[in-house]
Design an enzyme around this catalytic site. Structure first.
Site, PDB file in Angstrom:
ATOM      1  N   PHE A   1      -6.097  -3.791   3.403  1.00 28.03           N
ATOM      2  CA  PHE A   1      -6.823  -3.445   4.633  1.00 28.03           C
ATOM      3  C   PHE A   1      -5.949  -2.755   5.671  1.00 28.03           C
ATOM      4  O   PHE A   1      -6.299  -2.712   6.842  1.00 28.03           O
ATOM      5  CB  PHE A   1      -7.477  -4.699   5.255  1.00 28.03           C
TER       6      PHE A   1
ATOM      7  N   GLN B   1       0.807  -1.217   0.000  1.00 31.24           N
ATOM      8  CA  GLN B   1       0.000   0.000   0.000  1.00 31.24           C
ATOM      9  C   GLN B   1       0.839   1.265   0.000  1.00 31.24           C
ATOM     10  O   GLN B   1       0.294   2.363  -0.101  1.00 31.24           O
ATOM     11  CB  GLN B   1      -0.913   0.023   1.241  1.00 31.24           C
TER      12      GLN B   1
ATOM     13  N   THR C   1      -4.038  12.091   9.751  1.00 29.32           N
ATOM     14  CA  THR C   1      -3.773  13.026  10.844  1.00 29.32           C
ATOM     15  C   THR C   1      -2.317  13.501  10.817  1.00 29.32           C
ATOM     16  O   THR C   1      -1.981  14.471  11.472  1.00 29.32           O
ATOM     17  CB  THR C   1      -4.125  12.400  12.204  1.00 29.32           C
TER      18      THR C   1
ATOM     19  N   ARG D   1      -5.909   8.364  16.478  1.00 28.11           N
ATOM     20  CA  ARG D   1      -7.200   8.266  15.790  1.00 28.11           C
ATOM     21  C   ARG D   1      -8.250   7.618  16.692  1.00 28.11           C
ATOM     22  O   ARG D   1      -9.421   7.957  16.630  1.00 28.11           O
ATOM     23  CB  ARG D   1      -7.079   7.515  14.460  1.00 28.11           C
TER      24      ARG D   1
ATOM     25  N   GLU E   1     -13.017   3.198   4.958  1.00 35.72           N
ATOM     26  CA  GLU E   1     -13.054   2.776   6.357  1.00 35.72           C
ATOM     27  C   GLU E   1     -14.389   2.971   7.080  1.00 35.72           C
ATOM     28  O   GLU E   1     -14.787   2.123   7.876  1.00 35.72           O
ATOM     29  CB  GLU E   1     -11.966   3.529   7.145  1.00 35.72           C
TER      30      GLU E   1
END
Lengths: 807, 485
Positions: A266, A235, A480, A348, A757
């Site tokens: 994922f 990813q 973030t 998060r 998500e």
């Protein structure tokens, strides 16, 4: 768009009708940007690789054809969770049949620490062993079988020490991978002292194995200039490029990383795909041969990190209506042995400890506990789901405490005008949408009449009990880490008019490439067939962000659109100046494979192919790059305040379950979902994300149980012992709709919203419904503890403590 | 070692591979056919699903199997269809086209396996009057894990494909007419490394006597884990699947009881019709034993000879009073199943013996049997606890009570003390309470990955409460419909 799943005839008919409507230009395929009635974004185009998927032609890493002398790598892993490596005798390994090379810590030419953000992840153990499954050495042989058999010949002596496996104990003695962070707004102590009522509770939330169907895999080819080409299921190609370069001690420009597709990611291939590329790169450079490293399933499960298990606690004060006035929430994330992405993940979790509810005056504390397990990592939701669980637990607890239906309590606590600032200082835009969405779902799912029917059923059924719950989702969209909110794209038009596009995002099944092609087709007025996307490569688009945080389409789609618009405008300028017929620059557009200028009688059309050819002959560049950086976002870790998210995505789900209080078995009878994606880029793909995310979330909270033995060795290390949802877990009735008519209030890509998500957390409704069913055993007076995953074992142990026995 | 001769997607192939080569390795590493994927190499995920058909069978039918757990040598004389073989003349098979249209693939890695399961469903149900029931869909697709879609679009594709016609020209009939290839692999020429497929019981017992260290293989659903997971060599393999006598089901009288002799090589799929007719509770259990791919391969004899404490059929067979027949070159002997299991993975089988048949007596009048499996996931999971109960209810009293459990001891084992507490007693709360108490003395279960000892003890005891309620309040539903039967 909605989908219905029920096998009776009436519903089958209804679904077919709806399917017809969403196909092509049907009214439910919401055309978000329409240029003269035609567009491509917003259509339910099929996945760009669908035909290749179904015919076995889509190539994954292990399918790539390699030179005959290619090497296959197997890893030697630590069998113990903590200790000192005192002897590593690999002589027999080197002599084993087929073995060509063996490497350890000492053979690494460059950096030995491959921590992605913070240091702490040695590529191989030097002496300190931090978890069972940590890499001790690697063997390259002429076949994978030979390499794996050779690994078994190693003589490994370890001075074993007791593993630290309890994150709560680790937090108490400040064994942390990163410093503790606090977000605070208002004076929570004062509120807790003055509140009408105060309750507190705690909850354990289990982790989750990614179980991507394609395990970690890469192939590294040496290049003639001392570099490497890396094919990887990954990813984050740019990070792998950097780490491979550092490990080899070469410049980034000598490393090219390519990702065509992943067989699932994922989050598990965000940081944890890199180590294998680094190891294979060392082998490839040492031997001058292609090297493949593919982790067999159980090794993959031992070696790689998972979703963080959390131990969460709340103490909240509320008024007699059950409306929260303020309080404290603490979240302990079990990070495993190293930081990896845990700083941002626990952040998060903290950002989502409110979910959709105003916490009033609140203090949220996040701890990053260090334990001797694999380094836990990104997984769909990235801590958000674990953060939300504690406030959803609190909602149920407050409801039982006040004798009110949990839905009523949830609605009273939703963010609303006047109570719309989060504990980290961001104003919740569009918070009214939460109310709209929940009210519509409440009606569509007939929540209240079903609530009544369930109460009646439970009153007369001694063994079987039903439960019902509606839970909302509010999920913040943006990385973030501010710098990651950027993307690049590269767009080529060839002289036959065909178009190739590349961007920084990776395809892991989520349909990103399909959406990107739709953007290009829309902006250039072309058929999707004329637009091709090829593998993501670091030499095409550099310095990219991971495909993560649901941001793939938001960021890369905008970058691609930027490139397409720039190219289009250049062609318009050229056309206006060049063509003798005199084209009106104002109002010029691309449509149906034509450049169209002027209106009515003065309308002129030039075929795309001709336009492109002419531009080429006149030395106009037919290539363009695009760039995008998300505006407005900021967050200060010093004050714990800011606006970390560009916008929020919303959704809600109602789940109905039945439990067997004698056996702990349960089934999910019905699920209704209404989810907000703004203006959908592709309703079929978005629905796929909603449904897939929901089932994956349900697995996390129900059957997916990670177990370690008391020495810290993972014992649920394969699909025989780790149970992800299967076909039969699809709820009998599963009604899924996208919220219509509410575009994103922020200027996102065609006013769409991210969808990767957020739907994952809709599954919290299943857990809450299970708890509701258990609570019925106490006439809804007690809110039973239900740690997750809520396996049949946990349901049975909870119900046994509450039920009336007949024997 | 001999060549394997088989048809791959309609084309004859000859291959030469080691005995412990799986079909998956043969396809991917020897034939360069990489459409079939490895997801787990343990028969649990279905990514490697392929279809196989025996052209010599009286009514050849495609069966889905896990390529990762099937010995390549068992392809001898068979026709194999993989995902690469479905499209013809550039046209997708209905199973493929429906998956595309229904958005049934996301990452695409499980898709070839899903498509092959859909293909076998299509081949067995196209032309039927009604669409498959939810149970049939569960059976066809329960062995294919998908981590992306949530299965809804796959379910849609399963229904949609059946409204599509078989494309003209799609046929592998050529391979069904296969005649020249030998139907089994001939006797070993090399004593150290072989894959031998004897075709009679006599040849089989001879081979067993000659090679006592060789491993017997049928469905390979457990044996093959030794090579894929533990990397142990399996150099000497004797395949029992070509022995006709071992794949028969015969009605018989044995030991003064009517019943059936079931060949040890009878697969779960072959067993299904008999169980449906005579032992519905056992049949229902079968639906939750492994996946369709496993049921198409795994055998009753294998489940018994493997002697796992968590095998699903032994507890039921114990309560039914089943017998096993053991055969060697010199003799055949029968013994009650409970005498077969001696200890953890230890049986009464001598080195030169094989399990040849299993006798299941017909249920007597007024006799009931329940098989209740508790597992983390409903489909394709291994039992944490399996409780099987058989009894005759006459005038409100329980007789011939036989109770056995899996997952509660080192072997599948009868709960003798609990049986005693119920035998001859009225089916009232008091007796069942005593049976629960007695159960404490029958078993001391373990903690493991599938459940704690506490859970096992509690769940097992609660099954007595379930049985009590079933008997005392028959109108009250006491089981969820997904589990009930």
């Amino acid at each position: 768009m909605r989908t219905l799943t029920r096998l009776d005839t009436q519903n089958r008919h209804a679904r077919r009708e709806l399917d017809d409507k969403i196909k092509g230009d049907g009214p439910l395929a919401r055309h978000t940007v329409t240029i003269n009635g035609r567009c491509h974004a917003g259509q339910s185009s099929i996945h760009e690789s669908a035909e290749k998927h179904v015919s076995g032609k889509a190539a994954y890493i292990d399918d790539l054809v390699l030179p005959a002398d290619a090497l296959h790598i197997a890893l030697g892993l630590s069998p113990v969770a903590r200790g000192m490596l005192t002897r590593l005798d690999l002589d027999a390994v080197r002599l084993a049949p087929g073995v060509i090379d063996v490497i350890t810590f000492h053979e690494v030419p460059g950096h030995t620490d491959i921590g992605p953000v913070f240091p702490g992840d040695p590529i191989f153990v030097e002496t300190d062993i931090s978890y069972a499954g940590q890499c001790l050495f690697a063997v390259a042989a002429t076949s994978l079988h030979a390499a794996r058999r050779a690994v078994k010949l190693a003589i490994v002596d370890i001075d074993e020490q007791p593993a630290r496996l309890d994150p709560v104990a680790a937090t108490q003695c400040e064994e942390l991978v990163r410093p503790t962070h606090v977000q605070e707004r208002g004076n929570c102590q004062e509120v807790l002292q003055q509140a009408d009522q105060v309750i507190e509770n705690d909850l354990f939330i289990g982790g989750q194995e990614h179980f991507y169907l394609e395990g970690q895999a890469c192939v590294v080819l040496p290049t003639e200039d001392d570099g490497v080409i890396v094919h990887t299921s990954n990813q984050h190609p740019s990070e792998t490029q950097k780490l491979v370069a550092e490990v080899l001690g070469i410049a980034l420009h000598a490393v090219t990383v390519e990702v065509r597709r992943m067989g699932g990611g994922f989050g598990g291939k965000e940081t944890q795909a890199s180590p294998w590329a680094c190891i294979a790169a060392i082998i490839a450079r040492r031997t001058g041969k292609a090297a493949r490293l593919r982790l067999p399933r159980s090794e993959d499960m031992h070696v790689t990190g998972k979703r963080h298990p959390f131990h969460n606690r709340y103490k909240l004060g509320f008024d007699d209506q059950g409306v929260i006035q303020g309080g404290e929430i603490s979240l302990i994330g079990n990070c495993g042995y190293s930081p990896d992405l845990s700083d941002a993940i626990v952040d998060r979790a903290m950002f989502h400890a409110d979910n959709a509810y105003s916490l009033g005056s609140a203090r949220v504390t996040g701890y990053r506990a260090k334990t001797n397990t694999a380094s836990n990592t990104a997984f769909r939701g990235f801590g958000g789901p674990q953060g939300m669980m504690i406030i959803e637990a609190a909602m149920d607890d407050i409801a039982r405490h006040t004798g009110t239906d949990p839905l009523t309590i949830r609605k009273r606590n939703l963010y609303r005008e006047g109570r719309n600032i989060t504990h980290y200082g961001q104003t919740v835009d569009q918070c009214q949408l939460l109310h709209t969405l929940i009210e519509k779902l409440e009606t569509d799912s007939a929540y209240w009449s079903r609530r009544k029917a369930i109460a009646q059923f439970n009153a007369t059924s001694p063994v079987l009990k039903k439960g019902l719950a509606l839970t909302p989702v509010k999920f913040g969209i943006s990385f973030t880490a501010q710098h990651l909110n950027q993307a690049g794209a590269l767009l080529h038009v060839y002289t036959d008019g065909s178009v190739m596009v590349n961007h920084g995002g990776t395809e892991m099944g989520q349909g990103l490439h399909t959406k990107i092609c739709q953007v290009v087709a829309l902006e250039l007025g072309l058929d999707l067939a004329q637009v091709r996307i090829t593998a993501t490569r670091t030499d095409k688009v550099p310095n990219t962000s991971p495909t993560a945080a649901s941001s793939g389409a938001d960021l890369n789609g905008m970058a691609v659109r930027d490139a397409a618009i720039k190219l289009r405008e250049r062609l318009f300028d050229f056309a206006a100046a060049h063509f003798e017929i005199g084209l009106d620059r104002e109002g010029m557009h691309l449509e149906d494979g034509m450049l169209v200028a002027g209106l009515g009688e003065s309308e002129r059309k030039i075929p795309w192919g001709e336009l492109v050819q002419t531009a080429y002959l006149n030395r106009i560049s037919l290539s363009e790059k695009g760039f995008y950086a998300t505006p407005l976002i900021h967050y200060s870790r010093t004050t714990g305040q800011g606006r970390p998210f560009y916008y929020y995505a919303f959704g809600a789900a109602v789940s109905e379950v039945s439990i067997d209080t004698l056996s702990g078995e349960y089934q999910v009878d019905r699920v209704d979902i209404l989810h907000d994606v703004g203006n959908s880029l592709n309703p079929a793909i978005d629905i796929g994300q909603v449904e897939g995310g929901f089932l994956q979330g349900m697995g996390w909270l129900t059957t997916e149980e990670l177990k370690w033995n008391d020495k810290g060795v993972l014992v649920s290390d394969g699909p025989a012992t780790y149970k992800i949802p299967t076909f039969g877990d699809l709820p009998d009735t599963f009604n899924v709709s996208l919220l219509e008519g509410h575009p994103n209030s922020m200027a996102s890509l065609y006013r769409s919203k991210a969808v990767g998500e957020p739907p994952f957390m809709l599954a919290i409704s299943v857990w809450s419904a299970l708890r509701d069913a258990l609570s019925s055993l106490t006439d809804y007076r007690i809110s039973p503890r239900l740690d997750t995953p809520a396996t049949p074992e946990r349901i049975l142990l909870a119900s046994q403590a509450l039920r009336v026995k007949t024997l | 070692m001999a060549n394997i001769e088989f048809f791959l997607n309609g084309t004859p192939r000859q291959c030469h591979v080691a005995p412990d080569t799986s079909i998956l390795v043969l396809l991917r590493e020897h034939l360069g056919a990489t459409g079939t994927k490895e997801g787990c190499a343990s028969g649990d995920c279905g990514a490697c699903t392929v279809a196989i058909v025996d052209p010599h069978a009286p009514a050849p039918a495609y069966k889905s199997i896990n390529a990762c757990m099937t010995p390549a040598h068992q392809l001898q004389g068979m026709a194999l269809v993989t995902v690469e073989g479905l499209a013809s003349n550039g046209r997708l098979h209905p199973a493929q086209a429906a998956m595309v249209e229904c958005h049934g693939s996301q990452c695409g890695f499980c898709t070839p396996g899903v498509v092959m399961s859909l293909f076998t469903l299509y081949e067995t149900s196209v032309g039927e009057q009604s669409l498959p029931s939810p149970e049939q869909l569960d059976a066809a697709l329960g062995g294919n894990l998908c981590r992306c879609t949530g299965y809804r679009p796959i379910r849609d594709a399963a229904l949609q494909m059946l409204t599509r016609d078989q494309p003209a020209g799609w046929t592998h009939e050529g391979s069904l007419g296969l005649s020249s290839a030998q139907s089994s692999v001939p006797p070993p020429t090399d004593d150290a490394v072989f894959f031998y497929q004897p075709d009679s019981l006599e040849e089989l017992t001879k081979a067993r006597a000659r090679y006592p260290q060789a491993r017997l293989v049928a469905g390979a659903t457990d044996l093959w884990l030794e090579t894929t997971q533990q990397l142990k060599p399996l150099d000497q393999l004797i395949d029992i699947t070509r022995v006709k006598a071992l794949s028969d089901i015969e009605t018989a009288n044995f030991n003064a009881q009517k019943g059936w002799w079931i060949g040890a090589g009878v697969t779960y799929t072959q067993l299904e019709p008999l169980l449906n007719d005579h032992f519905p509770s056992f049949a229902h259990l079968l639906h939750r034993l492994g996946s369709q791919q496993i049921r198409n391969r795994g055998t009753l004899g294998g489940n018994i000879a493997n002697a796992s404490p968590i095998g699903d059929t032994p507890p039921v067979l114990l309560t039914l009073g089943a017998w096993v027949e053991l055969a060697s070159i010199s003799q055949t002997r029968q013994l009650p199943l409970e005498d077969f299991f001696l200890g953890y993975k230890k049986t009464a089988l001598a080195a030169d013996e094989i399990v040849s048949r299993i006798f299941i007596p017909r249920l007597g009048e007024h006799t009931a049997c329940h098989a209740w499996k508790l597992s983390k996931r409903r489909e394709d999971d291994i039992s944490a606890v399996l409780g099987a109960f058989a009894y005759r209810l006459e005038n409100g009293r329980l007789h011939d009570v036989r109770i056995a459990f899996g997952g509660m001891a080192a072997i599948p084992k009868r709960a003798l003390k609990a049986e005693q507490a119920l035998e001859g007693k009225p089916a009232d709360a008091n007796c069942f309470r005593q049976a629960q108490a007695a159960l404490e003395h029958d078993f001391s279960p373990m903690d493991d990955v599938r459940g704690s000892a506490q859970y096992r003890r509690l769940a097992a005891a609660n099954l007595f409460e379930r049985l009590y309620l079933t008997l005392s309040t028959p109108s009250q539903e006491v089981m969820l419909h997904a589990y009930a039967h």
